[in-house]
Design a protein around this motif. Structure first.
Motif, mmCIF file in Angstrom:
data_model
loop_
_atom_site.group_PDB
_atom_site.id
_atom_site.type_symbol
_atom_site.label_atom_id
_atom_site.label_comp_id
_atom_site.label_asym_id
_atom_site.label_seq_id
_atom_site.Cartn_x
_atom_site.Cartn_y
_atom_site.Cartn_z
ATOM 1 N N VAL A 24 0.847 -1.204 0.000
ATOM 2 C CA VAL A 24 0.000 0.000 0.000
ATOM 3 C C VAL A 24 0.877 1.247 0.000
ATOM 4 N N GLY A 25 1.951 1.230 0.788
ATOM 5 C CA GLY A 25 2.882 2.361 0.808
ATOM 6 C C GLY A 25 3.548 2.577 -0.535
ATOM 7 N N ALA A 26 3.930 1.496 -1.200
ATOM 8 C CA ALA A 26 4.557 1.618 -2.522
ATOM 9 C C ALA A 26 3.571 2.183 -3.539
ATOM 10 N N ILE A 27 2.327 1.737 -3.468
ATOM 11 C CA ILE A 27 1.297 2.257 -4.377
ATOM 12 C C ILE A 27 1.081 3.742 -4.118
ATOM 13 N N ALA A 28 0.967 4.111 -2.848
ATOM 14 C CA ALA A 28 0.764 5.524 -2.497
ATOM 15 C C ALA A 28 1.950 6.373 -2.938
ATOM 16 N N THR A 29 3.152 5.854 -2.768
ATOM 17 C CA THR A 29 4.341 6.587 -3.207
ATOM 18 C C THR A 29 4.290 6.835 -4.705
ATOM 19 N N GLY A 30 3.918 5.809 -5.460
ATOM 20 C CA GLY A 30 3.814 5.969 -6.908
ATOM 21 C C GLY A 30 2.774 6.992 -7.320
ATOM 22 N N LEU A 31 1.673 7.048 -6.576
ATOM 23 C CA LEU A 31 0.600 7.977 -6.920
ATOM 24 C C LEU A 31 0.868 9.404 -6.465
ATOM 25 N N LEU A 32 1.628 9.572 -5.387
ATOM 26 C CA LEU A 32 1.784 10.894 -4.781
ATOM 27 C C LEU A 32 3.069 11.627 -5.168
ATOM 28 N N THR A 33 4.005 10.960 -5.805
ATOM 29 C CA THR A 33 5.241 11.633 -6.192
ATOM 30 C C THR A 33 5.047 12.409 -7.502
ATOM 31 N N THR B 154 8.792 10.587 -11.790
ATOM 32 C CA THR B 154 9.720 10.047 -10.798
ATOM 33 C C THR B 154 9.837 8.540 -10.941
ATOM 34 N N PHE B 155 8.710 7.886 -11.135
ATOM 35 C CA PHE B 155 8.674 6.436 -11.312
ATOM 36 C C PHE B 155 7.920 6.117 -12.591
ATOM 37 N N ASN B 156 8.190 4.954 -13.139
ATOM 38 C CA ASN B 156 7.385 4.428 -14.229
ATOM 39 C C ASN B 156 6.087 3.941 -13.580
ATOM 40 N N MET B 157 4.994 4.635 -13.847
ATOM 41 C CA MET B 157 3.744 4.455 -13.101
ATOM 42 C C MET B 157 3.163 3.047 -13.177
ATOM 43 N N ILE B 158 3.167 2.422 -14.341
ATOM 44 C CA ILE B 158 2.525 1.115 -14.479
ATOM 45 C C ILE B 158 3.179 0.064 -13.585
ATOM 46 N N PRO B 159 4.504 -0.113 -13.617
ATOM 47 C CA PRO B 159 5.063 -1.111 -12.706
ATOM 48 C C PRO B 159 5.020 -0.683 -11.239
ATOM 49 N N LEU C 299 7.052 -13.621 -4.061
ATOM 50 C CA LEU C 299 6.783 -12.181 -4.053
ATOM 51 C C LEU C 299 8.068 -11.385 -3.893
ATOM 52 N N PHE C 300 8.954 -11.878 -3.043
ATOM 53 C CA PHE C 300 10.242 -11.230 -2.818
ATOM 54 C C PHE C 300 11.039 -11.133 -4.128
ATOM 55 N N TYR C 301 11.096 -12.233 -4.869
ATOM 56 C CA TYR C 301 11.849 -12.228 -6.128
ATOM 57 C C TYR C 301 11.145 -11.395 -7.203
ATOM 58 N N LEU C 302 9.832 -11.399 -7.223
ATOM 59 C CA LEU C 302 9.100 -10.565 -8.179
ATOM 60 C C LEU C 302 9.326 -9.077 -7.914
ATOM 61 N N GLU C 303 9.567 -8.740 -6.664
ATOM 62 C CA GLU C 303 9.871 -7.344 -6.323
ATOM 63 C C GLU C 303 11.165 -6.896 -7.012
ATOM 64 N N TYR C 304 12.159 -7.795 -7.105
ATOM 65 C CA TYR C 304 13.381 -7.465 -7.829
ATOM 66 C C TYR C 304 13.092 -7.192 -9.302
ATOM 67 N N LEU C 305 12.190 -7.927 -9.896
ATOM 68 C CA LEU C 305 11.805 -7.681 -11.285
ATOM 69 C C LEU C 305 11.153 -6.315 -11.417
ATOM 70 N N LEU C 306 10.314 -5.952 -10.458
ATOM 71 C CA LEU C 306 9.682 -4.627 -10.493
ATOM 72 C C LEU C 306 10.718 -3.503 -10.431
ATOM 73 N N TYR C 307 11.755 -3.686 -9.605
ATOM 74 C CA TYR C 307 12.786 -2.658 -9.491
ATOM 75 C C TYR C 307 13.423 -2.342 -10.839
#
Length: 81
Positions: free
Chosen positions: A15-24, A28-33, A70-78
């Motif tokens: 939820v924090g990561a989603i909020a960060t993406g929406l509020l920055t 700053t970030f690639n919005m879709i990922p 999920l942990f490894y998929l997070e690396y793909l998102l990065y």
């Protein structure tokens, strides 16, 4: 109880990561990922948590493996963010 607490912490992190993406600032970030990817991971976490049978060792092992997925998929998102 431990799975519930750990899952809640992970979900709050998503939820924090989603909020960060929406509020920055835009760009700053690639919005879709950033938003979509973390939303998908959060939904996967919720789905797997609902399938968890805390009295079944195979179910617990399957859930634990999913947490690692999920942990490894997070690396793909990065890479994509």
């Amino acid at each position: 109880k431990i799975a519930k607490g750990a899952s809640a912490c992970l979900l709050l992190n998503y939820v924090g990561a989603i909020a960060t993406g929406l509020l920055t600032k835009p760009g700053t970030f690639n919005m879709i990922p950033m938003v979509g990817g973390h939303l998908a991971l959060a939904l996967a976490l919720i789905t797997r948590y609902r399938e968890l049978d805390a009295e079944s060792v195979p179910s617990i092992k399957k859930y634990y493996k999913h947490i690692w997925d999920l942990f490894y998929l997070e690396y793909l998102l990065y890479i994509l963010i």
